[in-house]
Design a protein around this motif. Structure first.
Motif, PDB file in Angstrom:
ATOM      1  N   ARG A  70    -112.536  65.514  69.898  1.00  0.00           N
ATOM      2  CA  ARG A  70    -113.520  64.935  70.860  1.00  0.00           C
ATOM      3  C   ARG A  70    -112.949  65.213  72.754  1.00  0.00           C
ATOM      4  NH1 ARG A  70    -112.944  58.663  72.557  1.00  0.00           N
ATOM      5  NH2 ARG A  70    -114.851  58.852  73.612  1.00  0.00           N
ATOM      6  N   HIS A  72    -113.570  65.429  76.688  1.00  0.00           N
ATOM      7  CA  HIS A  72    -113.692  64.950  77.537  1.00  0.00           C
ATOM      8  C   HIS A  72    -114.214  65.095  78.639  1.00  0.00           C
ATOM      9  CE1 HIS A  72    -113.950  61.671  81.942  1.00  0.00           C
ATOM     10  NE2 HIS A  72    -114.335  62.760  81.893  1.00  0.00           N
ATOM     11  N   TYR A  87    -128.290  59.516  82.819  1.00  0.00           N
ATOM     12  CA  TYR A  87    -127.367  58.211  81.885  1.00  0.00           C
ATOM     13  C   TYR A  87    -128.551  57.947  81.395  1.00  0.00           C
ATOM     14  CZ  TYR A  87    -125.617  54.283  80.568  1.00  0.00           C
ATOM     15  OH  TYR A  87    -125.194  52.508  79.078  1.00  0.00           O
ATOM     16  N   ASN A  98    -120.722  54.799  77.343  1.00  0.00           N
ATOM     17  CA  ASN A  98    -119.403  54.933  77.357  1.00  0.00           C
ATOM     18  C   ASN A  98    -119.464  53.996  78.743  1.00  0.00           C
ATOM     19  OD1 ASN A  98    -117.056  54.462  75.822  1.00  0.00           O
ATOM     20  ND2 ASN A  98    -116.886  56.804  77.092  1.00  0.00           N
ATOM     21  N   PHE A 115    -121.038  57.621  82.041  1.00  0.00           N
ATOM     22  CA  PHE A 115    -120.370  57.661  80.866  1.00  0.00           C
ATOM     23  C   PHE A 115    -121.180  57.476  79.522  1.00  0.00           C
ATOM     24  CE2 PHE A 115    -117.285  56.709  83.679  1.00  0.00           C
ATOM     25  CZ  PHE A 115    -116.473  58.151  83.708  1.00  0.00           C
ATOM     26  N   LEU A 117    -121.292  58.923  75.398  1.00  0.00           N
ATOM     27  CA  LEU A 117    -121.105  59.598  73.642  1.00  0.00           C
ATOM     28  C   LEU A 117    -122.047  60.426  73.633  1.00  0.00           C
ATOM     29  CD1 LEU A 117    -118.815  57.086  72.105  1.00  0.00           C
ATOM     30  CD2 LEU A 117    -117.889  58.747  73.920  1.00  0.00           C
ATOM     31  N   ASN A 122    -117.874  63.471  71.661  1.00  0.00           N
ATOM     32  CA  ASN A 122    -117.181  63.603  73.200  1.00  0.00           C
ATOM     33  C   ASN A 122    -117.527  62.665  74.528  1.00  0.00           C
ATOM     34  OD1 ASN A 122    -115.733  66.017  71.218  1.00  0.00           O
ATOM     35  ND2 ASN A 122    -117.703  66.487  71.781  1.00  0.00           N
ATOM     36  N   ASN A 123    -117.045  62.445  74.951  1.00  0.00           N
ATOM     37  CA  ASN A 123    -116.986  61.666  76.359  1.00  0.00           C
ATOM     38  C   ASN A 123    -118.052  62.524  77.503  1.00  0.00           C
ATOM     39  OD1 ASN A 123    -117.410  59.970  78.307  1.00  0.00           O
ATOM     40  ND2 ASN A 123    -115.157  59.594  78.734  1.00  0.00           N
ATOM     41  N   GLU A 125    -119.802  62.774  80.994  1.00  0.00           N
ATOM     42  CA  GLU A 125    -119.754  61.551  82.309  1.00  0.00           C
ATOM     43  C   GLU A 125    -121.242  63.081  82.950  1.00  0.00           C
ATOM     44  OE1 GLU A 125    -116.745  60.769  85.910  1.00  0.00           O
ATOM     45  OE2 GLU A 125    -116.023  61.643  83.957  1.00  0.00           O
TER      46      GLU A 125
END
Length: 143
Positions: A70, A72, A87, A98, A115, A117, A122-123, A125
């Protein structure tokens, strides 16, 4: 041979994500890239890439059979509206909430991010750091 472009002056040269379902990831990232104004750079049977991000299956030569863990990843947005569009596009393309778009003053004043997923958790942004003056968007090297 196709023309390659590099944008220097950033910390990361490139990053690879190895994913379980390439089609789901391509659908997700294509939607995100479209609203962020990032063109898809290329693709093959077991990979696709855009700018410095390379996404592949475990069967690709570079992956050596292993999924990545995972991560970011934060993409730069040109303004708050682009963060909002990121988003919505990410959710419509299979992402999971997220952290809805909003200011996150704990990072710094004017930090506006969202944010989601991705299909592999995976996060991801999109962030707009506020109005700033840049000497150039990046240094472009063509070869």
């Amino acid at each position: 041979m196709e023309t390659q472009e590099l944008h220097r002056g950033r910390l990361i040269d490139h990053l690879q994500l190895v994913v379980r379902d390439l089609a789901a990831s391509k659908r997700f990232y294509s939607a995100v890239f479209e609203v962020l104004g990032i063109p898809l750079g290329g693709e093959g049977d077991d990979y696709f890439w855009a700018d410095e991000l390379f996404v592949s299956t475990p069967a690709s030569d570079a992956a050596q059979g292993e999924l990545t863990g995972r991560h970011h990843l934060a993409f730069q947005a040109a303004d708050r509206a682009m963060v909002d569009a990121f988003y919505q596009a990410a959710l419509q393309a299979g992402g999971k909430d997220n952290g809805a778009p909003g200011e996150r003053a704990r990072y710094h004043p004017g930090y506006y991010g969202a944010f989601v997923l991705d299909p592999d958790g995976n996060n991801i942004e999109a962030v707009f750091h506020g109005e700033a003056k840049r000497s150039a968007p990046s240094v472009k090297v063509t070869f």
